[in-house]
Design a protein around this motif. Structure first.
Motif, PDB file in Angstrom:
ATOM      1  N   VAL A   1       0.607  -1.272   0.520  1.00  0.00           N
ATOM      2  CA  VAL A   1       0.257   0.114  -0.157  1.00  0.00           C
ATOM      3  C   VAL A   1       0.824   1.254  -0.358  1.00  0.00           C
ATOM      4  CG1 VAL A   1      -1.953  -1.389   1.605  1.00  0.00           C
ATOM      5  CG2 VAL A   1       0.390  -0.083   2.423  1.00  0.00           C
TER       6      VAL A   1
ATOM      7  N   ALA B   1      -1.516   4.461   5.919  1.00  0.00           N
ATOM      8  CA  ALA B   1      -2.954   3.888   5.122  1.00  0.00           C
ATOM      9  C   ALA B   1      -3.227   1.936   5.216  1.00  0.00           C
ATOM     10  CB  ALA B   1      -2.896   3.498   3.561  1.00  0.00           C
TER      11      ALA B   1
ATOM     12  N   ARG C   1      -8.287  -1.701  -0.943  1.00  0.00           N
ATOM     13  CA  ARG C   1      -6.759  -0.560  -1.439  1.00  0.00           C
ATOM     14  C   ARG C   1      -7.272  -0.053  -3.013  1.00  0.00           C
ATOM     15  NH1 ARG C   1      -2.119  -3.731  -3.052  1.00  0.00           N
ATOM     16  NH2 ARG C   1      -3.222  -4.774  -4.763  1.00  0.00           N
TER      17      ARG C   1
ATOM     18  N   TYR D   1     -10.734   3.011  -1.248  1.00  0.00           N
ATOM     19  CA  TYR D   1      -9.350   4.248  -1.076  1.00  0.00           C
ATOM     20  C   TYR D   1      -8.711   3.921  -2.126  1.00  0.00           C
ATOM     21  CZ  TYR D   1     -11.497   5.891   3.535  1.00  0.00           C
ATOM     22  OH  TYR D   1     -12.789   5.941   4.087  1.00  0.00           O
TER      23      TYR D   1
ATOM     24  N   TYR E   1      -5.643   3.724  -2.187  1.00  0.00           N
ATOM     25  CA  TYR E   1      -4.245   3.519  -1.259  1.00  0.00           C
ATOM     26  C   TYR E   1      -2.915   2.181  -2.216  1.00  0.00           C
ATOM     27  CZ  TYR E   1      -6.166   5.580   3.242  1.00  0.00           C
ATOM     28  OH  TYR E   1      -6.805   6.170   3.893  1.00  0.00           O
TER      29      TYR E   1
END
Length: 386
Positions: A56, A61, A221, A248, A250
């Motif tokens: 990530v 995160a 992710r 997200y 990430y």
């Protein structure tokens, strides 16, 4: 004694091989989501000893995604330490949950299990949902003991192993348990910030042995989006994808992953150098009564070498005058203005606060030369000889 070159507390180690690994990706057709990410994940999981790994954007995160994957929400209450970077606690607040800080063990500077149990027992059954355990400075927390406590009270565990790739503790069966291997914690996280053992600029990794958590992390992710045909609710064609959860962005990049793979090749060598530096510091300061050194343990990953001294500010300023940039890790999180607004105050965690008043992190990184190491030692001995 003279040293014109600044000596920081930590520093990345970038080799020509690292540069070539990154350059090869920069000259390729794929910079972001390419084959090196999956290769990095597999090789890191193998190094740690976990079944799965998810790369990530950074360690924060990683923590946030762990909290999301475990279902942290506004009713979630979690225990953690105050001697850590703020992200260990913040990740719970990101999801609307709340944190209770528990004091540290006076020798190890890790969560004190007796105090954790006492805190849990002070609340109604089911009050707490989980624990964020931190391998502070590279000292592996005994997750076997913590797991027994967590099982008794039906709690999950996130292991913040940012400081401890390559670190381990030995369990009751005399088996070495690598930090982040997933034997006793649902999830573990690592950071690849430049001062860490493995550097990718920014970057992080989540490790787990739980397939359902792994699948959830992969989805979260990347915006909660999947293109996998077997997971789609509908399928309009080869272009089709679905956002199935609120996730997200990430993701890590392919060139960062290539750097991580190259760095991983030197992880064992770098860890041995860190241990060598720790041994030399311990031997040099053994006769100085004013310095409390960390006890040497082979399972310690020595991201930080932290001493306790009665005159921290004076020593800190003295070392800076000698071009040695020691650092303080950490200001207790519960005394940050944000957490003080939530009711935390000085006096709540006396051992964590006492630790902070006296702690100082000395230079610790694999490329610290013998000359630089000796210079740091000589300066500190000279300071105390006065």
């Amino acid at each position: 004694m003279k040293n014109s070159k600044p000596i920081p507390y930590g520093r990345q180690h970038i080799t020509q091989e690292d540069i070539e690994a990154v350059t090869s990706v920069l000259q390729s057709d794929i910079l972001t989501q390419g084959p090196y990410i999956e290769e990095f994940e597999k090789k890191f999981a193998n190094y740690i000893g976990s079944t799965y790994a998810v790369a990530v954007a950074n360690g924060t995160a990683a923590l946030h995604l762990c909290a999301l994957a475990l279902g942290v929400n506004s009713s979630t209450k979690v225990i953690t330490t105050s001697i850590t970077f703020a992200a260990s606690a913040n990740c719970i607040h990101y999801c609307g949950g709340s944190i209770d800080f528990v004091d540290i063990d006076e020798q190890l500077y890790l969560l004190d299990f007796d105090k954790v149990e006492k805190q849990i027992q002070s609340k109604p059954a089911g009050f707490y949902n989980g624990i964020v355990a931190v391998d502070f400075a590279g000292q592996a927390i005994d997750l076997e003991k913590l797991r027994k406590l967590a099982n008794t009270h039906k709690l999950w565990i996130i292991e913040d192993a940012c400081h401890a790739p390559g670190g381990y503790f030995t369990d009751s069966r005399n088996i070495k348990q690598n930090c982040g291997n997933g034997t006793y914690a649902e999830l573990a996280i690592f950071s690849f910030h430049p001062v860490k053992h493995i550097a990718t600029g920014e970057g992080g990794m989540i490790t787990t042995n739980d397939k359902s958590l792994y699948d959830k992390l992969i989805l979260l992710r990347t915006h909660g989006i999947t293109r996998k045909p077997e997971l789609l609710i509908e399928n309009h064609g080869g272009w089709y994808y679905e956002m199935q959860e609120l996730g997200y962005n990430y993701r890590i990049t392919d060139f960062q992953a290539a750097l991580g793979i190259s760095q991983l090749k030197r992880a064992t060598e770098g860890l041995q150098k860190r241990k060598s530096i720790a041994r030399k510091y311990n031997a040099a300061f053994a006769q100085i009564e004013s310095i409390v050194t960390p006890s040497f343990e082979d399972g310690h990953a020595y991201h930080l070498y932290v001493i306790q001294v009665p005159d921290r500010l004076d020593l800190y300023n003295y070392l800076r005058s000698k071009n040695i940039f020691a650092q303080v890790h950490y200001i207790p999180v519960h005394l940050m203005p944000y957490y003080k607004q939530l009711g935390w105050k000085k006096g709540d965690l006396p051992l964590a606060e006492a630790y902070y008043e006296h702690c100082l992190s000395l230079p610790m990184y694999p490329t610290l030369s013998e000359e630089e190491l000796n210079y740091v030692i000589e300066c500190i001995i000279q300071y105390y000889s006065k």
